[in-house]
Design a protein around this motif. Structure first.
Motif, short mmCIF file in Angstrom:
data_model
loop_
_atom_site.label_atom_id
_atom_site.label_comp_id
_atom_site.label_asym_id
_atom_site.label_seq_id
_atom_site.Cartn_x
_atom_site.Cartn_y
_atom_site.Cartn_z
N ALA A 70 3.99 -4.57 -0.03
CA ALA A 70 4.65 -5.51 0.73
C ALA A 70 5.15 -6.51 -0.06
O ALA A 70 6.30 -7.15 0.25
CB ALA A 70 3.08 -6.32 1.23
N LYS A 71 4.76 -6.71 -1.24
CA LYS A 71 5.58 -7.46 -2.28
C LYS A 71 7.09 -6.95 -2.52
O LYS A 71 7.84 -7.68 -2.28
CB LYS A 71 5.02 -7.58 -3.78
CG LYS A 71 5.71 -8.41 -4.41
CD LYS A 71 4.93 -8.67 -5.81
CE LYS A 71 5.63 -9.35 -7.09
NZ LYS A 71 5.22 -9.22 -8.17
N SER A 72 7.13 -5.73 -2.74
CA SER A 72 8.52 -4.93 -2.89
C SER A 72 9.22 -5.11 -1.83
O SER A 72 10.36 -5.04 -1.80
CB SER A 72 8.02 -3.46 -3.39
OG SER A 72 7.22 -3.44 -4.49
N ALA A 73 8.63 -4.76 -0.55
CA ALA A 73 9.38 -4.73 0.60
C ALA A 73 10.09 -6.16 0.80
O ALA A 73 11.23 -6.44 1.55
CB ALA A 73 8.57 -4.55 1.88
N VAL A 82 8.61 6.61 -1.95
CA VAL A 82 8.39 7.81 -1.27
C VAL A 82 7.38 7.42 0.09
O VAL A 82 6.29 6.90 0.09
CB VAL A 82 7.50 8.77 -2.07
CG1 VAL A 82 6.28 8.34 -2.71
CG2 VAL A 82 7.46 10.18 -1.52
N GLY A 83 7.67 8.01 1.20
CA GLY A 83 7.25 7.70 2.38
C GLY A 83 6.98 5.94 2.46
O GLY A 83 8.08 5.52 2.72
N THR A 84 5.92 5.57 2.81
CA THR A 84 5.60 4.12 2.84
C THR A 84 5.38 3.61 1.66
O THR A 84 5.11 2.18 1.56
CB THR A 84 4.60 3.79 3.83
OG1 THR A 84 3.55 4.42 3.46
CG2 THR A 84 4.93 4.54 5.20
N ALA A 123 3.91 10.83 -6.83
CA ALA A 123 3.08 11.78 -6.09
C ALA A 123 1.78 11.42 -6.19
O ALA A 123 0.87 11.76 -5.30
CB ALA A 123 3.31 13.07 -7.09
N ASN A 124 1.26 10.75 -7.25
CA ASN A 124 0.08 10.23 -7.27
C ASN A 124 -0.48 9.17 -6.04
O ASN A 124 -1.46 9.34 -5.54
CB ASN A 124 -0.41 9.54 -8.70
CG ASN A 124 -0.56 10.67 -9.75
OD1 ASN A 124 -0.51 11.73 -9.61
ND2 ASN A 124 -0.20 9.97 -10.92
N ARG A 125 0.56 8.33 -5.82
CA ARG A 125 0.45 7.59 -4.89
C ARG A 125 0.30 8.24 -3.39
O ARG A 125 -0.50 7.84 -2.58
CB ARG A 125 1.61 6.60 -4.66
CG ARG A 125 2.13 5.65 -5.80
CD ARG A 125 0.79 4.55 -6.13
NE ARG A 125 1.18 4.02 -7.13
CZ ARG A 125 1.91 2.56 -7.00
NH1 ARG A 125 2.47 2.52 -6.23
NH2 ARG A 125 1.75 2.14 -8.46
N LEU A 126 1.20 9.16 -3.19
CA LEU A 126 0.92 10.10 -2.13
C LEU A 126 -0.67 11.10 -2.05
O LEU A 126 -1.17 10.89 -0.96
CB LEU A 126 1.98 11.35 -1.88
CG LEU A 126 3.40 10.73 -1.57
CD1 LEU A 126 4.37 12.04 -1.70
CD2 LEU A 126 3.47 10.07 -0.22
#
Length: 349
Positions: A70-73, A82-84, A123-126
Motif C-alpha cells: 500500500a505504501k509503495s503504491a 510480481v502480481g500484486t 518469489a518468497n512473497r508469492l
C-alpha cells in the motif's frame, strides 16, 4: 588462475587447500577469548503473563507485505513487482543493511547479485501469499513446527547478540601478539610460475597408443630444441584451452614430487625433460621463481581479525550459557525420560 580445469594437472590433489586457511584454522586464541568478562544473564526470570498467541511468520509476512504494498503504491519508489506484490527501495535498503560486510561488498562489486536477491524476495512473497490464502500455516502440525523454528531462531539471535565481541576487539596489541605467536603459520613456500605441454595417455593404454604418444613427445622435443622455438604456440597445438600451457604461480608444496624435483633444478625459462606420469606425458617450463616469505601482519589482518572475533564470540557464548545454567540448575527425571521412547532404563544401561 584457476588450475582445476586443466587436463593433466601437475598439482598434488591432497594439497589444494590454501596455506592461509590452514594457518588460521588452529590459532591458539583461547587466552584472548577470556580477556573480557562474559555478559551476565538475569538472576531471575519473571513468570510470564498470559498473552494472546503471536501471529505466525507467514501471517506476519502477509500483513507486512500488505502494508508495504500500500505504501509503495502511493509512492514512486517501487523497485520490483510480481502480481500484486511490490518491493520498495526502502525494503531493499533494509535487506542490504541487515547483511554482513562481505555480502554488502559483494553486492557493490556485482549488481547482478542484488538483482538475483530481489528476484528471490519476490518469489518468497508469492509463496507467502499462497500460504496465507490456504491458511496452511494454521494447520496444527505445521503451527507446531513453525513455533519450534521460531524458538530456535529467537534463541540463536539472542545468543549472537549477547556473545558479540565489542567493536574494539581485537586491539592492535592483541593482533600483534597472535601474529607473533603464529608467525611460522604465515610462511608462504617458494612458488614457481610454470607452463606445460601435456600429452594425455591412460595408465593402461595399449602399446599402439603408447607408441603414438611417445612419437608425439619426441617430435615436440625436437621442435622445442630448435632456435627460436615458441613453447606457448606448441602448447596451443596440443591443447584445446589455447592458453599457451600457462599454469600460473604454483606453490612448491602443491607440485607433484616427480615434477617438483625437475622444476627445482631448472634455470629461468628452461624446459624439463618429458616426464611420464599415470595420466600422460608432461613437458614443463619454468618461467619464474618467487622465494619463500612470511606474510606480513597487514596482509593477514582481515582474516586474522575475523578468526579472533569468531573465537571470542564462541567463548562468550559458552561462558554465558554456563553461567545461566549455574544460576538455574536443570533437573531431569532420567527414568521417565528413558521410558518415553521405550528404551532401557538408566539402571539397566
Amino acid at each position: 588462475m584457476n588450475l582445476a580445469p586443466l587436463r593433466g594437472t601437475i598439482l598434488m590433489r591432497s594439497l589444494r587447500v590454501s596455506m592461509m586457511a590452514t594457518a588460521l584454522a588452529g590459532l591458539p586464541l583461547a587466552a584472548f577469548a577470556q580477556t573480557a568478562a562474559p555478559p551476565r544473564p538475569a538472576h531471575a526470570v519473571a513468570k510470564p503473563k498470559a498473552v494472546a498467541p503471536a501471529p505466525t511468520a507467514p501471517q506476519q509476512a502477509a500483513a507486512t507485505q500488505g502494508a508495504a504494498t500500500a505504501k509503495s503504491a502511493a509512492s514512486d519508489d517501487v523497485i520490483a513487482r510480481v502480481g500484486t506484490t511490490n518491493i520498495s527501495a526502502d525494503q531493499i535498503r533494509a535487506y542490504v543493511a541487515a547483511l554482513g560486510p562481505r555480502e554488502r561488498a559483494a553486492f557493490t562489486q556485482d549488481p547482478n547479485l542484488l538483482s538475483q536477491a530481489v528476484r528471490l524476495m519476490l518469489a518468497n512473497r508469492l509463496v507467502l501469499q499462497e500460504v496465507a490464502a490456504k491458511k496452511w500455516d494454521q494447520k496444527p502440525n505445521i503451527a507446531e513446527q513453525l513455533e519450534r523454528v521460531r524458538e530456535s531462531a529467537v534463541v540463536e539471535l539472542y545468543l549472537q547478540q549477547v556473545s558479540t565481541p565489542p567493536s574494539s576487539f581485537p586491539s592492535e596489541d592483541d593482533l600483534q601478539k597472535v601474529y607473533d605467536a603464529n608467525r611460522a603459520s604465515f610462511l608462504m613456500p617458494r612458488q614457481f610460475e610454470l607452463a606445460q605441454i601435456f600429452i594425455a595417455v591412460a595408465k593402461d593404454a595399449d602399446r599402439a597408443t603408447e607408441d603414438k604418444a611417445k612419437r608425439t613427445v619426441e617430435e615436440l622435443q625436437r621442435k622445442l630444441k630448435a632456435p627460436g622455438a615458441d613453447f606457448a604456440a606448441l602448447a596451443n597445438e596440443t591443447s584445446e584451452a589455447k592458453t599457451g600451457g600457462a599454469l600460473g604461480w604454483v606453490a612448491e608444496t602443491q607440485i607433484r614430487p616427480e615434477i617438483r624435483s625437475q622444476v627445482m633444478a631448472l634455470a629461468k625459462n628452461a624446459i624439463a625433460e618429458p616426464i611420464r606420469l599415470d595420466d600422460g606425458w608432461h613437458i614443463v617450463k619454468l618461467i619464474d621463481t618467487k622465494a619463500a616469505y612470511t606474510k606480513t601482519l597487514p596482509e593477514v589482518r582481515e582474516p586474522l581479525t575475523q578468526q579472533m572475533r569468531s573465537e571470542r564470540a564462541a567463548a562468550l557464548r559458552r561462558a554465558y550459557l554456563a553461567e545461566l545454567l549455574k544460576q538455574n540448575p536443570p533437573v531431569i527425571n532420567e527414568l521417565a525420560l528413558s521410558s518415553l521412547l521405550g528404551g532401557p532404563t538408566p539402571a539397566a544401561r
